[in-house]
Design a protein around this motif. Sequence first.
Motif, PDB file in Angstrom:
ATOM      1  N   ARG A  34       0.829  -1.214   0.000  1.00  0.00           N
ATOM      2  CA  ARG A  34       0.000   0.000   0.000  1.00  0.00           C
ATOM      3  C   ARG A  34       0.861   1.262   0.000  1.00  0.00           C
ATOM      4  O   ARG A  34       2.037   1.246   0.372  1.00  0.00           O
ATOM      5  CB  ARG A  34      -0.925   0.020   1.234  1.00  0.00           C
ATOM      6  N   VAL A  35       0.218   2.367  -0.386  1.00  0.00           N
ATOM      7  CA  VAL A  35       0.842   3.686  -0.372  1.00  0.00           C
ATOM      8  C   VAL A  35       0.009   4.561   0.556  1.00  0.00           C
ATOM      9  O   VAL A  35      -1.211   4.701   0.361  1.00  0.00           O
ATOM     10  CB  VAL A  35       0.898   4.315  -1.784  1.00  0.00           C
ATOM     11  N   ILE A  36       0.648   5.145   1.570  1.00  0.00           N
ATOM     12  CA  ILE A  36      -0.072   5.930   2.574  1.00  0.00           C
ATOM     13  C   ILE A  36       0.590   7.293   2.732  1.00  0.00           C
ATOM     14  O   ILE A  36       1.711   7.514   2.279  1.00  0.00           O
ATOM     15  CB  ILE A  36      -0.114   5.210   3.938  1.00  0.00           C
ATOM     16  N   ASP A  37      -0.145   8.212   3.381  1.00  0.00           N
ATOM     17  CA  ASP A  37       0.424   9.525   3.673  1.00  0.00           C
ATOM     18  C   ASP A  37       0.970   9.542   5.094  1.00  0.00           C
ATOM     19  O   ASP A  37       0.998   8.513   5.774  1.00  0.00           O
ATOM     20  CB  ASP A  37      -0.608  10.633   3.440  1.00  0.00           C
ATOM     21  N   ALA A  38       1.388  10.714   5.550  1.00  0.00           N
ATOM     22  CA  ALA A  38       2.036  10.822   6.854  1.00  0.00           C
ATOM     23  C   ALA A  38       1.090  10.571   8.014  1.00  0.00           C
ATOM     24  O   ALA A  38       1.540  10.331   9.140  1.00  0.00           O
ATOM     25  CB  ALA A  38       2.672  12.208   7.004  1.00  0.00           C
ATOM     26  N   ALA A  39      -0.222  10.608   7.759  1.00  0.00           N
ATOM     27  CA  ALA A  39      -1.200  10.326   8.812  1.00  0.00           C
ATOM     28  C   ALA A  39      -1.673   8.885   8.771  1.00  0.00           C
ATOM     29  O   ALA A  39      -2.573   8.506   9.524  1.00  0.00           O
ATOM     30  CB  ALA A  39      -2.393  11.278   8.680  1.00  0.00           C
ATOM     31  N   ALA A  78       4.378   8.451   1.566  1.00  0.00           N
ATOM     32  CA  ALA A  78       4.670   9.560   0.661  1.00  0.00           C
ATOM     33  C   ALA A  78       4.160  10.871   1.240  1.00  0.00           C
ATOM     34  O   ALA A  78       2.974  11.017   1.526  1.00  0.00           O
ATOM     35  CB  ALA A  78       4.035   9.312  -0.706  1.00  0.00           C
ATOM     36  N   THR A  79       5.070  11.812   1.430  1.00  0.00           N
ATOM     37  CA  THR A  79       4.711  13.175   1.825  1.00  0.00           C
ATOM     38  C   THR A  79       5.440  14.129   0.890  1.00  0.00           C
ATOM     39  O   THR A  79       6.583  14.496   1.155  1.00  0.00           O
ATOM     40  CB  THR A  79       5.086  13.465   3.293  1.00  0.00           C
ATOM     41  N   PRO A  80       4.816  14.499  -0.237  1.00  0.00           N
ATOM     42  CA  PRO A  80       5.494  15.327  -1.241  1.00  0.00           C
ATOM     43  C   PRO A  80       5.857  16.710  -0.715  1.00  0.00           C
ATOM     44  O   PRO A  80       5.484  17.113   0.404  1.00  0.00           O
ATOM     45  CB  PRO A  80       4.464  15.410  -2.377  1.00  0.00           C
ATOM     46  N   ALA A  81       6.560  17.461  -1.562  1.00  0.00           N
ATOM     47  CA  ALA A  81       7.094  18.763  -1.161  1.00  0.00           C
ATOM     48  C   ALA A  81       6.006  19.779  -0.858  1.00  0.00           C
ATOM     49  O   ALA A  81       6.250  20.753  -0.134  1.00  0.00           O
ATOM     50  CB  ALA A  81       8.018  19.298  -2.261  1.00  0.00           C
ATOM     51  N   ASP A  82       4.786  19.602  -1.414  1.00  0.00           N
ATOM     52  CA  ASP A  82       3.728  20.583  -1.172  1.00  0.00           C
ATOM     53  C   ASP A  82       3.012  20.358   0.154  1.00  0.00           C
ATOM     54  O   ASP A  82       2.105  21.111   0.505  1.00  0.00           O
ATOM     55  CB  ASP A  82       2.711  20.577  -2.321  1.00  0.00           C
ATOM     56  N   GLN A  83       3.405  19.336   0.914  1.00  0.00           N
ATOM     57  CA  GLN A  83       2.841  19.120   2.243  1.00  0.00           C
ATOM     58  C   GLN A  83       3.505  20.079   3.236  1.00  0.00           C
ATOM     59  O   GLN A  83       4.607  20.573   3.008  1.00  0.00           O
ATOM     60  CB  GLN A  83       3.071  17.676   2.681  1.00  0.00           C
ATOM     61  N   PRO A  92       5.547  21.391   6.513  1.00  0.00           N
ATOM     62  CA  PRO A  92       6.772  20.832   7.122  1.00  0.00           C
ATOM     63  C   PRO A  92       6.480  19.841   8.235  1.00  0.00           C
ATOM     64  O   PRO A  92       7.223  18.881   8.421  1.00  0.00           O
ATOM     65  CB  PRO A  92       7.521  22.067   7.622  1.00  0.00           C
ATOM     66  N   LEU A  93       5.383  20.053   8.968  1.00  0.00           N
ATOM     67  CA  LEU A  93       5.038  19.118  10.037  1.00  0.00           C
ATOM     68  C   LEU A  93       4.721  17.742   9.459  1.00  0.00           C
ATOM     69  O   LEU A  93       5.141  16.719   9.992  1.00  0.00           O
ATOM     70  CB  LEU A  93       3.838  19.649  10.827  1.00  0.00           C
ATOM     71  N   MET A  94       3.980  17.705   8.341  1.00  0.00           N
ATOM     72  CA  MET A  94       3.637  16.423   7.735  1.00  0.00           C
ATOM     73  C   MET A  94       4.872  15.748   7.135  1.00  0.00           C
ATOM     74  O   MET A  94       4.968  14.518   7.118  1.00  0.00           O
ATOM     75  CB  MET A  94       2.557  16.619   6.675  1.00  0.00           C
ATOM     76  N   ARG A  95       5.825  16.538   6.652  1.00  0.00           N
ATOM     77  CA  ARG A  95       7.059  15.929   6.145  1.00  0.00           C
ATOM     78  C   ARG A  95       7.841  15.278   7.287  1.00  0.00           C
ATOM     79  O   ARG A  95       8.408  14.194   7.121  1.00  0.00           O
ATOM     80  CB  ARG A  95       7.911  16.980   5.436  1.00  0.00           C
ATOM     81  N   LEU A  96       7.865  15.930   8.440  1.00  0.00           N
ATOM     82  CA  LEU A  96       8.485  15.303   9.612  1.00  0.00           C
ATOM     83  C   LEU A  96       7.747  14.030   9.990  1.00  0.00           C
ATOM     84  O   LEU A  96       8.355  12.981  10.239  1.00  0.00           O
ATOM     85  CB  LEU A  96       8.477  16.266  10.801  1.00  0.00           C
TER      86      LEU A  96
END
Length: 453
Positions: free
Chosen positions: A112-117, A230-235, A237-241
């Motif tokens: 699966r592919v998920i986001d930071a949450a 995956a947390t792309p550059a448009d997310q 900064p908190l979500m990238r962390l």
Amino acid sequence: MNTHAGREANWRRALARHVHRADHLPPPPVEGMLTRVVGLTLEAAGCEAAVGDRCEVIAGSGKRIEAEVVGFSGERLYLMPTTDVHGFAPHARVVPARGMQTVKVGDAMLGRVIDAAGRPLDALGPLECEAPVRLMGGGPINPLARQPISEPLDVGVRAINALLTVGRGQRIGLFAGSGVGKSVLLGMMARYTAADVIVVGLIGERGREVQEFIDRILGPEGRRRAVVVATPADQSPLMRLHGAWLATAIAEHFRDQGKSVLLLMDSLTRFAQAQREIGLAIGEAPATKGYPPSAFARLPQLVERAGNGAAGGGSITAFYTVLTEGDDQNDPIADAARAILDGHFVLSRRLAEAGHYPAIDIEASVSRAMHEIVSAGHFEAARQLRQALSTYMQHRDLIAIGAYRTGSDSRVDAALARWPRVQKFLQQSMRERAGFEASIAALGDVIGGEEGK
């Protein structure tokens, strides 16, 4: 009469139980209000929350966003939102949430592919996971409880297997500028490495690269046993962390089950840059090239969570890409990463532009655990090839213009005779797999003798 007395006694006992429960209930959250928004930072007053707690910010229109407490000053809390804050006005409600932030993980995440949450991005339905884990982990691991790195790991890349052997549980940095082949090399290791589970963290990369990495580089074979965060550059900064923390937490979950985990994170630099954005937004003073001290403190907190677990448990072998701006190997993040990792592989733009793939600069690269996990014969063969490569590169200009005369130096003569085989050995197609034993055998052929006996 006895029945009435018994009922009264039961009521008293029930009342005592409810009073006891009420006395031990946590106090209700103290709400506050939004007082200021500056850049990426929200300021709230009147609410009580600790650093790391989550808060919900509620606008008058009913719009809600989640934010995390990243600092405070006096009675003011500094919050970092997870999404855009358009539509919020002064005096919006700020409601602290109870408990530390957790995400549910499990075997259902494989493929699966998920986001930071932890939310799915692949339209394959909801995730049915039951094991809650904390993003920040359960605290530092006792260094004396870790298993030592004692077993080689086959990554399917000949130059790495033979000359930069990686041990199971090792943490390695891939240092390179942009466009030199980091992602393709990661994809090769994802497809060919002998690991039970692969966790890929794509942190702060372009959105286009996420789809490309999954479909073209990782491929169906690698994806079946992989979890992609995956947390792309448009997310934010908190979500990238959070993406980096979540990828590491998922890897820890599978390690605790006794599995061999390969963690690929692209990139450690984007993680540090996200912390820089947060630190500067709340007023932290910049230290080196605009990076505040917290950015350098976060790096070991993330990296030290990888590695081997306790004796008899699993392992996390981690590869972190490190962007070197302008191919500067003394970039502050690159310099800090070298100090905390167990080795570094440098990708050369010169080699990439010459069509040499993988573009690993063997002279500038090192695996700090190799001497502990390979045979004496293997290590000696690798040393001889590195020596021949270094000798040739030192005299390359003289050889290229025809100024070197054969017989002037026996070491250069030997390096020159081996050079065609060395070049062929170091190059490998991205669709070609080179196993560990085959890589050692090829190394023995290059140096002109049997190795490993």
